[in-house]
Scaffold this motif. Structure first.
Motif, PDB file in Angstrom:
ATOM      1  N   ALA A  82       0.822  -1.212   0.000  1.00 47.32           N
ATOM      2  CA  ALA A  82       0.000   0.000   0.000  1.00 47.32           C
ATOM      3  C   ALA A  82       0.856   1.263   0.000  1.00 47.32           C
ATOM      4  N   GLY A  83       2.067   1.167   0.529  1.00 49.59           N
ATOM      5  CA  GLY A  83       2.950   2.328   0.588  1.00 49.59           C
ATOM      6  C   GLY A  83       2.522   3.281   1.681  1.00 49.59           C
ATOM      7  N   GLY A  84       2.998   4.487   1.621  1.00 46.91           N
ATOM      8  CA  GLY A  84       2.672   5.479   2.638  1.00 46.91           C
ATOM      9  C   GLY A  84       3.308   5.148   3.970  1.00 46.91           C
ATOM     10  N   ALA A  85       2.863   5.816   5.004  1.00 51.31           N
ATOM     11  CA  ALA A  85       3.453   5.658   6.334  1.00 51.31           C
ATOM     12  C   ALA A  85       3.386   4.221   6.836  1.00 51.31           C
ATOM     13  N   ALA A  86       2.343   3.478   6.457  1.00 56.44           N
ATOM     14  CA  ALA A  86       2.189   2.093   6.912  1.00 56.44           C
ATOM     15  C   ALA A  86       3.307   1.195   6.390  1.00 56.44           C
ATOM     16  N   GLY A  96       8.235  -0.589  -7.661  1.00 61.21           N
ATOM     17  CA  GLY A  96       9.181  -1.598  -8.140  1.00 61.21           C
ATOM     18  C   GLY A  96      10.205  -1.972  -7.083  1.00 61.21           C
ATOM     19  N   GLN A  97      10.712  -0.991  -6.354  1.00 60.95           N
ATOM     20  CA  GLN A  97      11.669  -1.273  -5.283  1.00 60.95           C
ATOM     21  C   GLN A  97      11.015  -2.089  -4.173  1.00 60.95           C
ATOM     22  N   ARG A  98       9.783  -1.740  -3.827  1.00 64.89           N
ATOM     23  CA  ARG A  98       9.081  -2.499  -2.782  1.00 64.89           C
ATOM     24  C   ARG A  98       8.815  -3.924  -3.249  1.00 64.89           C
TER      25      ARG A  98
END
Length: 136
Positions: A82-86, A96-98
């Motif tokens: 999901a990205g972001g602060a979480a 792509g990196q994640r």
């Protein structure tokens, strides 16, 4: 008899990568249950995930499996997607990196399978198809 070929409109398909997420209750035995699918679509900049915690299957492999721990690991993967602060330290990384970080080999109870590729018109529909075929 003359057959007329009907011209189909060109459908734009783009590359994607995906990997299964596996739960391996006893790493030393190597037995696993597919518990999710990660899908990265570079052209849309999307990192998608769908997971399932099949408690009965996991307990069949190891009656002492830490179901809460497996569930937490799956929630962690969902948060990174999901990205972001979480996403914690990965928050600033590109999708792509994640994806690369999540699919890096590891010896843990929850681990990624190999990365595969394909072409799709609709990444979300592709995720649902893969999940239904390989996990559910």
């Amino acid at each position: 008899m003359t057959e007329q070929l009907q011209e189909r409109p060109a459908v734009e398909r783009h590359d994607f990568e995906y990997a299964l997420i596996r739960a391996v209750p006893r790493v030393e035995r190597g037995e696993c249950v597919n518990v999710g699918v990660l899908l990265h679509c570079r052209w849309r900049g999307e990192l998608l995930v769908r997971t399932l915690l099949p408690e009965a299957k996991l307990l069949a492999l190891d009656p002492r499996v830490d179901l809460v721990g497996v569930g937490r690991a799956l929630h962690g993967i969902e948060a990174v997607c999901a990205g972001g602060a979480a996403a914690g330290p990965a928050a600033g990384d590109s999708p792509g990196q994640r994806f690369r970080w999540l699919t890096a080999p590891r010896s843990a109870v929850v681990q990624p399978g190999p990365v595969h590729t394909g072409l799709t018109e609709d990444p979300q529909a592709e995720l649902e198809r893969l999940f239904a075929q390989l996990v559910a």
